[in-house]
Design a protein around this motif. Structure first.
Motif, PDB file in Angstrom:
ATOM      1  N   ASP A  19      25.871 -16.350 -14.168  1.00 34.94           N
ATOM      2  CA  ASP A  19      24.694 -15.940 -14.367  1.00 34.94           C
ATOM      3  C   ASP A  19      23.788 -16.323 -15.659  1.00 34.94           C
ATOM      4  OD1 ASP A  19      26.587 -13.654 -14.895  1.00 34.94           O
ATOM      5  OD2 ASP A  19      27.495 -13.518 -16.565  1.00 34.94           O
ATOM      6  N   ALA A  20      24.508 -18.067 -16.187  1.00 39.77           N
ATOM      7  CA  ALA A  20      23.348 -19.093 -16.579  1.00 39.77           C
ATOM      8  C   ALA A  20      22.008 -19.618 -15.075  1.00 39.77           C
ATOM      9  CB  ALA A  20      24.313 -19.535 -17.187  1.00 39.77           C
ATOM     10  N   PHE A  21      23.259 -19.416 -13.934  1.00 39.50           N
ATOM     11  CA  PHE A  21      22.125 -20.248 -13.332  1.00 39.50           C
ATOM     12  C   PHE A  21      20.984 -18.772 -12.898  1.00 39.50           C
ATOM     13  CE2 PHE A  21      21.242 -20.794  -8.464  1.00 39.50           C
ATOM     14  CZ  PHE A  21      20.028 -22.065  -9.096  1.00 39.50           C
ATOM     15  N   LEU A  22      21.272 -17.412 -12.748  1.00 42.21           N
ATOM     16  CA  LEU A  22      20.368 -16.835 -12.641  1.00 42.21           C
ATOM     17  C   LEU A  22      19.352 -16.668 -13.672  1.00 42.21           C
ATOM     18  CD1 LEU A  22      20.066 -14.036 -10.976  1.00 42.21           C
ATOM     19  CD2 LEU A  22      21.178 -13.202 -12.398  1.00 42.21           C
ATOM     20  N   VAL A  23      19.819 -16.425 -14.579  1.00 43.49           N
ATOM     21  CA  VAL A  23      18.520 -16.726 -15.934  1.00 43.49           C
ATOM     22  C   VAL A  23      17.915 -17.629 -15.318  1.00 43.49           C
ATOM     23  CG1 VAL A  23      18.328 -16.597 -17.439  1.00 43.49           C
ATOM     24  CG2 VAL A  23      20.120 -15.333 -17.227  1.00 43.49           C
ATOM     25  N   LEU A  24      18.177 -18.709 -15.054  1.00 44.10           N
ATOM     26  CA  LEU A  24      17.335 -19.975 -14.779  1.00 44.10           C
ATOM     27  C   LEU A  24      16.491 -19.288 -13.885  1.00 44.10           C
ATOM     28  CD1 LEU A  24      16.653 -22.835 -15.757  1.00 44.10           C
ATOM     29  CD2 LEU A  24      18.849 -23.895 -14.195  1.00 44.10           C
ATOM     30  N   VAL A  25      16.913 -19.594 -12.666  1.00 45.88           N
ATOM     31  CA  VAL A  25      15.996 -19.138 -11.166  1.00 45.88           C
ATOM     32  C   VAL A  25      14.869 -17.757 -12.011  1.00 45.88           C
ATOM     33  CG1 VAL A  25      15.547 -18.294  -9.385  1.00 45.88           C
ATOM     34  CG2 VAL A  25      17.840 -19.869  -9.921  1.00 45.88           C
ATOM     35  N   LEU A  26      15.534 -17.022 -12.998  1.00 46.64           N
ATOM     36  CA  LEU A  26      14.350 -16.346 -12.843  1.00 46.64           C
ATOM     37  C   LEU A  26      13.034 -16.830 -14.212  1.00 46.64           C
ATOM     38  CD1 LEU A  26      16.892 -12.576 -13.739  1.00 46.64           C
ATOM     39  CD2 LEU A  26      15.037 -13.058 -11.392  1.00 46.64           C
ATOM     40  N   SER A  27      13.623 -17.117 -15.258  1.00 45.79           N
ATOM     41  CA  SER A  27      13.132 -17.786 -15.823  1.00 45.79           C
ATOM     42  C   SER A  27      11.982 -18.730 -15.142  1.00 45.79           C
ATOM     43  CB  SER A  27      13.656 -18.561 -17.287  1.00 45.79           C
ATOM     44  OG  SER A  27      14.447 -19.594 -16.941  1.00 45.79           O
ATOM     45  N   VAL A  28      12.002 -19.607 -13.920  1.00 48.99           N
ATOM     46  CA  VAL A  28      11.246 -20.600 -13.519  1.00 48.99           C
ATOM     47  C   VAL A  28      10.630 -19.313 -13.086  1.00 48.99           C
ATOM     48  CG1 VAL A  28      11.411 -22.436 -11.916  1.00 48.99           C
ATOM     49  CG2 VAL A  28      12.699 -22.798 -13.497  1.00 48.99           C
ATOM     50  N   ALA A  29      10.665 -18.534 -11.816  1.00 49.86           N
ATOM     51  CA  ALA A  29       9.879 -17.550 -11.857  1.00 49.86           C
ATOM     52  C   ALA A  29       8.767 -16.909 -12.357  1.00 49.86           C
ATOM     53  CB  ALA A  29      10.288 -16.696 -10.956  1.00 49.86           C
ATOM     54  N   THR A  30       9.402 -16.196 -13.543  1.00 46.14           N
ATOM     55  CA  THR A  30       8.002 -16.117 -14.244  1.00 46.14           C
ATOM     56  C   THR A  30       7.150 -17.166 -15.275  1.00 46.14           C
ATOM     57  OG1 THR A  30       9.913 -16.363 -16.424  1.00 46.14           O
ATOM     58  CG2 THR A  30       9.959 -13.993 -15.217  1.00 46.14           C
ATOM     59  N   VAL A  31       7.470 -17.693 -14.704  1.00 47.38           N
ATOM     60  CA  VAL A  31       6.265 -19.034 -15.710  1.00 47.38           C
ATOM     61  C   VAL A  31       5.303 -19.381 -14.705  1.00 47.38           C
ATOM     62  CG1 VAL A  31       6.033 -21.339 -15.982  1.00 47.38           C
ATOM     63  CG2 VAL A  31       8.507 -21.170 -16.295  1.00 47.38           C
ATOM     64  N   ALA A  32       4.801 -18.654 -14.004  1.00 53.37           N
ATOM     65  CA  ALA A  32       3.623 -18.786 -13.053  1.00 53.37           C
ATOM     66  C   ALA A  32       2.829 -17.448 -13.295  1.00 53.37           C
ATOM     67  CB  ALA A  32       3.902 -18.358 -11.857  1.00 53.37           C
ATOM     68  N   VAL A  33       3.959 -16.332 -14.383  1.00 57.28           N
ATOM     69  CA  VAL A  33       2.839 -14.983 -14.663  1.00 57.28           C
ATOM     70  C   VAL A  33       3.256 -14.688 -16.262  1.00 57.28           C
ATOM     71  CG1 VAL A  33       3.904 -12.602 -14.442  1.00 57.28           C
ATOM     72  CG2 VAL A  33       4.560 -13.805 -12.496  1.00 57.28           C
ATOM     73  N   VAL A  34       4.024 -15.450 -16.901  1.00 58.80           N
ATOM     74  CA  VAL A  34       4.195 -15.752 -17.844  1.00 58.80           C
ATOM     75  C   VAL A  34       3.195 -16.471 -18.883  1.00 58.80           C
ATOM     76  CG1 VAL A  34       5.407 -14.323 -20.146  1.00 58.80           C
ATOM     77  CG2 VAL A  34       5.596 -13.483 -18.074  1.00 58.80           C
TER      78      VAL A  34
END
Length: 144
Positions: A19-34
């Motif tokens: 779960d933590a790895f999934l959240v890390l990947v999603l947080s990296v993806a949102t850097v460009a957006v947010v």
């Protein structure tokens, strides 16, 4: 049944790490957006895990908590909402950032509460254990 308890504990740790790895990947993806602040959401688990290397009592198991589970489930959902909203043409960045902006303080509260509880437990157990000097010294009666 000792083996099954150990297996379920290992499964729970694996589930948390996944779960933590999934959240890390999603947080990296949102850097460009947010923005880069969303990395704090993905890094939180790893920061506490690293702190556990220095303060091993932070790796102790915690009692089950519905609040912890709900807050944990909100994190990837909030990041996904931000990513999906960013795909909508003309969507303001502030609106896409709203879900992670709510999720981060919840996560800080949850991890903070757990760290404080583990620190208190550690200090309580440290104060109830007699020191080596107290155990080694024989009891002395009145001087004669």
């Amino acid at each position: 049944m000792v083996g099954s308890a150990a297996a379920s504990e290992a499964g729970a740790r694996f589930d948390s790490a996944t779960d933590a790895f999934l959240v890390l990947v999603l947080s990296v993806a949102t850097v460009a957006v947010v923005g880069p602040w969303t990395l704090a959401i993905g890094a939180m688990y790893y920061v506490v895990a690293a702190a556990g290397l220095v303060r091993p009592h932070l790796r102790q198991p915690l009692p089950r908590s519905t609040a912890r589970k709900v807050i944990g489930a909100v994190q990837p959902l909030a990041l996904l909402v931000a990513l999906v909203m960013a795909l909508v043409p003309g969507m303001p960045t502030a609106l896409a950032a709203a879900a992670p902006a709510v999720a981060l303080p919840l996560l800080l509260f949850s991890f903070g509460r757990d760290v404080v509880a583990l620190e208190r437990r550690h200090h309580a157990s440290a104060t109830t254990v007699p020191s080596a000097a107290t155990q080694a010294a024989p009891a002395r009666g009145p001087a004669t």
